[in-house]
Design a protein around this motif. Structure first.
Motif, short mmCIF file in Angstrom:
data_model
loop_
_atom_site.label_atom_id
_atom_site.label_comp_id
_atom_site.label_asym_id
_atom_site.label_seq_id
_atom_site.Cartn_x
_atom_site.Cartn_y
_atom_site.Cartn_z
N GLY A 72 2.76 -3.98 4.40
CA GLY A 72 2.39 -2.67 4.94
C GLY A 72 0.90 -2.49 5.13
O GLY A 72 0.43 -1.39 5.40
N ARG B 16 -2.68 -2.05 8.75
CA ARG B 16 -1.95 -1.25 9.74
C ARG B 16 -2.84 -0.81 10.89
O ARG B 16 -2.35 -0.12 11.80
CB ARG B 16 -1.36 -0.02 9.05
N THR C 87 0.83 -1.21 0.00
CA THR C 87 0.00 0.00 0.00
C THR C 87 0.87 1.26 0.00
O THR C 87 0.51 2.25 -0.62
CB THR C 87 -0.97 -0.01 1.20
N ARG D 296 2.81 5.95 -3.11
CA ARG D 296 3.92 6.70 -3.74
C ARG D 296 3.73 6.81 -5.24
O ARG D 296 4.06 7.84 -5.84
CB ARG D 296 5.27 6.06 -3.37
N GLU E 82 2.11 10.09 9.40
CA GLU E 82 0.84 9.59 9.94
C GLU E 82 0.22 8.58 8.99
O GLU E 82 0.59 8.51 7.81
CB GLU E 82 -0.14 10.77 10.12
N LEU E 83 -0.78 7.86 9.50
CA LEU E 83 -1.49 6.91 8.65
C LEU E 83 -2.58 7.62 7.84
O LEU E 83 -3.26 8.51 8.34
CB LEU E 83 -2.14 5.80 9.48
N VAL E 84 -2.75 7.20 6.62
CA VAL E 84 -3.84 7.66 5.77
C VAL E 84 -5.13 7.05 6.33
O VAL E 84 -5.11 5.91 6.84
CB VAL E 84 -3.58 7.18 4.31
N ILE F 248 1.31 11.16 4.75
CA ILE F 248 2.60 10.47 4.68
C ILE F 248 3.75 11.40 5.06
O ILE F 248 4.68 11.01 5.77
CB ILE F 248 2.81 9.87 3.27
N GLN G 250 -8.46 -2.15 9.35
CA GLN G 250 -7.89 -2.67 8.09
C GLN G 250 -7.78 -4.20 8.16
O GLN G 250 -7.92 -4.88 7.14
CB GLN G 250 -6.52 -2.04 7.81
#
Ligand code: C5P
Ligand code: MG
Length: 192
Positions: free
Chosen positions: A86, A89, A32, A37, A58-60, A54, A93
């Protein structure tokens, strides 16, 4: 199918080990982080949104990541299974992944392989990687430390969920890359 969750803090070697595992077992890697990216590079709306998180380490938000992952799992593939690198997380999820794998692949997660690496080694590795990765989130020690903080705050509990299912296996993530791969192969062979 073999469906592997490759788990561990940032810098634990998930991407590196995924490369060896995909060749060994003919798997498709879904990272992910790499997908984000790619979107950032191509300046998509998703990329712009992801970048704002990012770049801070932090987490999306869950739903954004889950939707992106779902699209990837739905793509036809000749592979014998998947490596989720990844992802998941968060607990949400983890639940979503279980559902996606069941509904889209009519299958389940085979194993969660967890790479164990000490925090200070992670920081050193990521700073070193930052010299060549071009990743803004590898370039600054404060951002790196925030990523590790996010890992403990939101991601570490994913391990408990797989432990409860008897699918969680820890492997020492420090040492020779190929030695670590061999240990991972042994664990995969047990659930194949
Ligand atoms: O997995 P990777 O370390 O490449 O992820 C880079 C960044 O992408 C994370 O620090 C986080 O900001 C974001 N990400 C996320 N949720 C995921 C995977 C990655 O928010 N499941
Ligand atoms: Mg990675």
């Amino acid at each position: 199918m073999i469906n592997i969750v490759l788990f561990g803090p940032p810098g634990s070697g998930k991407g590196t080990q995924a490369q060896n595992l995909i060749h060994k077992f003919n798997l498709k890697q879904i990272s992910t982080g790499d997908l984000f990216r790619y979107n950032i590079k191509n300046e998509t709306e998703l990329g712009k949104l992801a970048k704002s998180y990012i770049d801070k380490g932090e987490l999306v938000p869950d739903q954004v990541t889950i939707d992106m992952l779902t699209e990837e799992v739905k793509k036809p593939t000749e592979a014998a299974g998947f490596i989720f690198d990844g992802f998941p997380r968060t607990a949400a999820q983890t639940e979503a992944l279980e559902k996606i794998v069941k509904e889209v692949l009519n299958d389940e997660i085979s194993i969660c392989l967890s790479l164990v690496v000490d925090d200070e080694i992670l920081v050193k590795r990521l700073l070193k990687r930052g010299e060549t990765s071009g990743r803004s989130d590898d370039a600054d020690e404060n951002i790196i430390r925030n990523r590790i903080k996010e890992y403990y705050a939101k991601t570490a509990e994913v391990a408990d969920l797989y432990k409860k299912q008897g699918k969680y296996v820890e492997v020492d993530g420090v040492g020779d890359i190929n030695d670590i791969s061999e240990k991972l192969y042994t664990e995969v062979e047990k659930v194949k």
